[in-house]
Enzyme design. Structure first.
Site, PDB file in Angstrom:
ATOM      1  N   VAL A  70      -2.710  -6.071   2.216  1.00 13.98           N
ATOM      2  CA  VAL A  70      -2.889  -6.229   0.774  1.00 13.98           C
ATOM      3  C   VAL A  70      -2.510  -4.910   0.121  1.00 13.98           C
ATOM      4  O   VAL A  70      -2.944  -3.842   0.562  1.00 13.98           O
ATOM      5  CB  VAL A  70      -4.345  -6.587   0.419  1.00 13.98           C
ATOM      6  N   CYS A  71      -1.687  -4.988  -0.923  1.00 13.61           N
ATOM      7  CA  CYS A  71      -1.317  -3.805  -1.694  1.00 13.61           C
ATOM      8  C   CYS A  71      -0.724  -2.731  -0.770  1.00 13.61           C
ATOM      9  O   CYS A  71       0.141  -3.017   0.050  1.00 13.61           O
ATOM     10  CB  CYS A  71      -2.542  -3.317  -2.461  1.00 13.61           C
ATOM     11  N   THR A  72      -1.215  -1.501  -0.859  1.00 14.49           N
ATOM     12  CA  THR A  72      -0.634  -0.413  -0.073  1.00 14.49           C
ATOM     13  C   THR A  72      -1.083  -0.420   1.380  1.00 14.49           C
ATOM     14  O   THR A  72      -0.733   0.504   2.133  1.00 14.49           O
ATOM     15  CB  THR A  72      -0.966   0.951  -0.705  1.00 14.49           C
TER      16      THR A  72
END
Length: 313
Positions: free
Chosen positions: A98-100
């Site tokens: 998720v995300c970074t």
């Protein structure tokens, strides 16, 4: 019973953890969720919340789904965490970030030769630091084999819902989405943000005014010559200046704006497809259909079926 192991670390983004966890937890007891930090100690999220993991990563059995969230802690991760992912990541049946969190997977070599995405603000970094990864900056999430990566923060909910739908079927995923009061899902290749946000705001007032005009009049004459006349520039000079100041060509900005406006009309009104295609400047329903399929992977009628809220009783 599918096992989900969520990796925790200091400065993790709390919603990257809680969003997908809530989705899996709401799926009728089908998933057994475990959270784990390197040593099993509590971690402090970037927002100041403290999360108490269930266990330490070391010794954790290989899960069905290994979920790696993002946050500030991914920028200078603990080497031991990257080493753990490098060793244990391949043992999971499904790898999810998720995300970074994609930066951690890439740092462990788990994204080499694969397509992936991350938060739009870190796509350039992911591509620069890990040239073996094929970075796709626009989609909400990307699936490549057993590896799935999502864009920033709430995109983790979209991806988790898509995984629940894959595992348990549409009806279960829809029930989870209704319980969380979110749409079932955005298509994975839907843009991370709006046309206005995707493009920079022009510095010069005439170009800013043209940008505003485009967003307010998607059904108008938005050809380069007409827009150049509005900016009181030659078509060639206008096209060059617009791209230099906004980062996209006039045609691409117009296309994104029309698509976004058409999506809103499909979601929020009962207008017919032909009426919407005219209002958004496509001219014909077929032209709008081609644009939707190319950008979103779904025709307008299918898009409306997925994303228009049900009528109030």
């Amino acid at each position: 019973m599918r096992t989900v192991l969520v990796v925790l670390f200091d400065d993790v983004h709390s919603l990257d953890v809680s969003g997908p966890v809530e989705v899996f937890a709401a799926a009728g007891g089908t998933y057994r969720i475990t959270t784990a930090s390197l040593d099993g100690a509590p971690v402090r999220t970037s927002s100041g919340l403290t999360l108490v993991p269930d266990r330490a990563l070391h010794g954790a059995p290989a899960p069905h789904t290994l979920l790696v969230p993002g946050g500030r802690g991914t920028r200078s991760p603990a080497p031991a965490l990257v080493d753990w992912l490098r060793e244990h990541g391949p043992r999971a049946e499904r790898l999810v970030s998720v995300c970074t969190g994609a930066l951690l997977l890439a740092g462990a070599g788990l994204l080499d030769g694969r397509r992936a995405t991350t938060h739009w603000a870190f796509c350039d970094k992911l591509a620069r630091d890990h040239p073996a990864v094929e970075v796709e900056p626009d989609p909400v999430y990307v699936r490549d084999g057993h590896v799935a990566t999502s864009a920033g923060v709430t995109a983790g909910i979209d991806l988790a819902l898509a995984l629940v739908e894959e595992d348990l079927g549409r009806e279960t995923a829809l029930a989870v989405a209704r319980g969380l009061v979110v749409f079932l899902r955005r298509p994975g290749n839907q843009a991370q943000f709006s046309a206005q946000l995707a493009a920079q705001t022009a510095q010069r007032a005439p170009l800013r005014e043209v940008q505003q005009w485009i967003t307010e009049h998607p059904g108008g004459d938005l050809g380069v010559e007409a827009l150049a006349a509005r900016a009181r520039l030659s078509p060639r000079h206008f096209a060059r200046a617009f791209r230099a100041e906004t980062g996209v060509t006039p045609g691409r900005f117009v296309g994104r704006t029309r698509l976004e406006h058409a999506r809103r009309l499909l979601e929020d009104t009962a207008d017919g497809i032909e009426e919407i295609s005219r209002a958004c400047g496509y001219g014909t329903p077929e032209a709008m259909r081609r644009s939707f399929v190319r950008a979103l992977g779904a025709a307008p009628a299918e898009y409306r079926r997925r994303f228009r809220p049900p009528a109030a009783p």
